[in-house]
Design a protein around this motif. Structure first.
Motif, mmCIF file in Angstrom:
data_model
loop_
_atom_site.group_PDB
_atom_site.id
_atom_site.type_symbol
_atom_site.label_atom_id
_atom_site.label_comp_id
_atom_site.label_asym_id
_atom_site.label_seq_id
_atom_site.Cartn_x
_atom_site.Cartn_y
_atom_site.Cartn_z
ATOM 1 N N VAL A 285 0.834 -1.208 0.000
ATOM 2 C CA VAL A 285 0.000 0.000 0.000
ATOM 3 C C VAL A 285 0.867 1.255 0.000
ATOM 4 O O VAL A 285 0.630 2.201 -0.769
ATOM 5 N N PHE A 286 1.895 1.276 0.834
ATOM 6 C CA PHE A 286 2.712 2.479 0.969
ATOM 7 C C PHE A 286 3.638 2.684 -0.226
ATOM 8 O O PHE A 286 3.981 3.829 -0.542
ATOM 9 N N VAL A 287 4.029 1.614 -0.901
ATOM 10 C CA VAL A 287 4.777 1.788 -2.148
ATOM 11 C C VAL A 287 3.901 2.479 -3.188
ATOM 12 O O VAL A 287 4.371 3.325 -3.954
ATOM 13 N N GLY A 288 2.603 2.137 -3.190
ATOM 14 C CA GLY A 288 1.672 2.864 -4.053
ATOM 15 C C GLY A 288 1.653 4.346 -3.720
ATOM 16 O O GLY A 288 1.616 5.206 -4.617
ATOM 17 N N GLY A 289 1.716 4.675 -2.424
ATOM 18 C CA GLY A 289 1.796 6.072 -2.011
ATOM 19 C C GLY A 289 3.073 6.741 -2.481
ATOM 20 O O GLY A 289 3.069 7.926 -2.865
ATOM 21 N N LEU A 290 4.171 6.009 -2.475
ATOM 22 C CA LEU A 290 5.436 6.548 -2.981
ATOM 23 C C LEU A 290 5.324 6.925 -4.460
ATOM 24 O O LEU A 290 5.796 7.994 -4.878
ATOM 25 N N LEU A 291 4.722 6.049 -5.219
ATOM 26 C CA LEU A 291 4.576 6.317 -6.650
ATOM 27 C C LEU A 291 3.707 7.545 -6.889
ATOM 28 O O LEU A 291 3.995 8.362 -7.774
ATOM 29 N N LEU A 292 2.655 7.691 -6.084
ATOM 30 C CA LEU A 292 1.802 8.881 -6.201
ATOM 31 C C LEU A 292 2.590 10.145 -5.873
ATOM 32 O O LEU A 292 2.475 11.166 -6.568
ATOM 33 N N ALA A 293 3.409 10.081 -4.821
ATOM 34 C CA ALA A 293 4.205 11.253 -4.433
ATOM 35 C C ALA A 293 5.205 11.626 -5.519
ATOM 36 O O ALA A 293 5.431 12.818 -5.789
ATOM 37 N N LEU A 294 5.806 10.625 -6.163
ATOM 38 C CA LEU A 294 6.724 10.917 -7.266
ATOM 39 C C LEU A 294 5.983 11.547 -8.440
ATOM 40 O O LEU A 294 6.483 12.470 -9.089
ATOM 41 N N GLN A 295 4.771 11.051 -8.707
ATOM 42 C CA GLN A 295 3.971 11.615 -9.789
ATOM 43 C C GLN A 295 3.643 13.075 -9.523
ATOM 44 O O GLN A 295 3.716 13.933 -10.424
ATOM 45 N N LEU A 296 3.317 13.391 -8.257
ATOM 46 C CA LEU A 296 2.965 14.766 -7.891
ATOM 47 C C LEU A 296 4.186 15.649 -7.677
ATOM 48 O O LEU A 296 4.075 16.876 -7.645
ATOM 49 N N GLY A 297 5.369 15.014 -7.479
ATOM 50 C CA GLY A 297 6.581 15.777 -7.230
ATOM 51 C C GLY A 297 6.590 16.443 -5.870
ATOM 52 O O GLY A 297 7.161 17.534 -5.711
ATOM 53 N N THR A 298 5.971 15.811 -4.880
ATOM 54 C CA THR A 298 5.829 16.402 -3.541
ATOM 55 C C THR A 298 6.785 15.713 -2.573
ATOM 56 O O THR A 298 6.598 14.541 -2.223
ATOM 57 N N LEU A 299 7.802 16.440 -2.109
ATOM 58 C CA LEU A 299 8.827 15.863 -1.247
ATOM 59 C C LEU A 299 8.256 15.422 0.096
ATOM 60 O O LEU A 299 8.569 14.330 0.590
ATOM 61 N N VAL A 300 7.397 16.245 0.713
ATOM 62 C CA VAL A 300 6.854 15.921 2.032
ATOM 63 C C VAL A 300 6.030 14.634 1.971
ATOM 64 O O VAL A 300 6.196 13.735 2.812
#
Length: 400
Positions: A285-300
């Motif tokens: 689940v959290f790896v999916g969150g990582l991919l979303l964060a990379l897509q959005l370009g959001t460091l936090v």
């Protein structure tokens, strides 16, 4: 008195295990410098991780049982010395060759440490709480990688002689480890058969063999992502998260490594099969969150989801290792740990090699999606094998 000596030996081995991985993480925040100043390509950086894994697997396959014959102490000292030799090779690095040589030596050091020092830790496990030895074995490397990455990142960004100072400090740390090892109790007296032990063997005792297939999937799924962070952490920070700060690059790398210790302590309060199950599901689940964060370009958002993935990683690794090492005989420990780490390093090396090739023609986000598929496969595996795992663990007379 003997128990006190074994407790001191436990901590000496634990510190030395972590320190070996501190050394292996020290060059990672400098990857951006190596790329910008020395012209080392993404492919070269990914190959440096591949040769690191190759060195580790070589040490595990060839030298993984050597401490059963020469003793834990001399093989552990050899691991620390190899780590020191690697650090020396980084002091004058201006092209890819010393990077590859140094990373190969670090792989050899970590491979030796993962058997000799880890087996020493298990030998002395009776002197500490029951959950602590599996936690140290599973998360000691992660903790070392975290400390090495962050301290190196701070020194690279703010310290004098940033390309040398981190390695000088590592050399001092490794010297301290040699002293600690020399003062520790030897738990495996020397025995004949050292030459014969160099022949690679991947056999497992019956109890460990039952749990290996599922554990192997979890090792590969989690360590593969760690390999990606090692090779491309600074690149992700720069390209996807829009920062070239060495500390930010170190935090990106450390965010997946450091929290694994928290996950290990959580797993210590759970049944081993439950820690494996819930840890792997959470990791996916959290790896999916990582991919979303990379897509959005959001460091936090990236750091938050990475920390959560790291906690889940610690849970699943500790649970999986516990299923395999419970009730082993002393002579079986080094070989089982070799199999665990060979599987883990190979599972990290092959995807990293593929990722390095893909990075020539695809974005880092596209490459990272492959690791999401691996995590999903791990989650599906533990879902379908859960009942079998619990039944077999209970039949072995363990609380699973």
């Amino acid at each position: 008195m003997e128990n006190r000596g074994n407790k001191a030996s436990f901590w000496a081995a634990a510190i030395s295990l972590a320190a070996t991985f501190v050394a292996s993480a020290t060059p990672i925040p400098l990857y951006g410098t190596y790329q910008r100043v020395d012209g080392i390509s993404y492919l070269g950086l990914s190959l440096s991780s591949v040769v690191y894994f190759v060195g580790a697997v070589t040490a595990l396959l060839v030298f993984g049982r050597l401490s059963n014959h020469l003793g834990r102490r001399p093989v552990s000292i050899a691991a620390v010395i190899l780590a020191a030799m690697a650090s020396i090779s980084f002091l004058q690095l201006h092209d890819a060759t010393p990077l590859l040589v140094g990373r190969f030596l670090q792989g050899l050091a970590c491979g030796l440490a993962s058997t000799a020092l880890a087996a020493w830790i298990v030998d002395c496990a009776h002197s500490v709480p029951q959950w602590l030895a599996p936690a140290v074995i599973s998360c000691g490397p992660m903790t070392g990688l975290t400390i090495g990455g962050i301290v190196s990142g701070v020194l690279v960004e703010y310290g004098p002689i940033p390309r040398q100072l981190p390695f000088y400090l590592v050399l001092v740390l490794l010297l301290i480890c040699v002293v600690l090892i020399m003062r520790s109790n030897e738990t495996m007296p020397s025995a004949p058969g050292a030459i014969g032990s160099l022949k690679p063997r991947m056999g497992l005792p019956a109890n460990a063999k039952k749990f290996f297939p599922v554990a192997a999937v979890t090792f590969i799924s989690t360590w593969a992502l760690g390999g990606f962070f090692q090779a491309f952490g600074p690149a992700m920070a720069h390209e996807q998260l829009h920062t070239s700060n060495a500390i930010a690059a170190a935090l990106v790398f450390a965010s997946i490594m450091a929290p694994s210790t928290i996950g290990a302590s959580i797993a210590g309060k759970m049944k081993a099969t439950n820690a494996q199950f819930y840890g792997m599901l959470s990791f996916a689940v959290f790896v999916g969150g990582l991919l979303l964060a990379l897509q959005l370009g959001t460091l936090v958002l990236f750091l938050i989801t990475s920390v959560l993935a790291g906690i889940a990683q610690g849970m699943v690794l500790t649970g999986s290792i516990q299923t395999m090492v419970a009730n082993l005989q002393p002579k079986e420990r080094a070989n089982v740990l070799s199999v665990i780490y060979v599987t883990s390093y190979t599972g990290a090396a092959i995807p990293t090699l593929i990722a390095g090739q893909m990075s020539e023609n695809h974005s880092l986000l596209q490459v990272a999606c492959g690791y999401g598929v691996l995590a999903l496969f791990g989650a599906i595996t533990v879902i379908f094998s859960r009942k079998y795992q619990q039944r077999e663990f209970q039949q072995c007379g363990l609380q699973g």
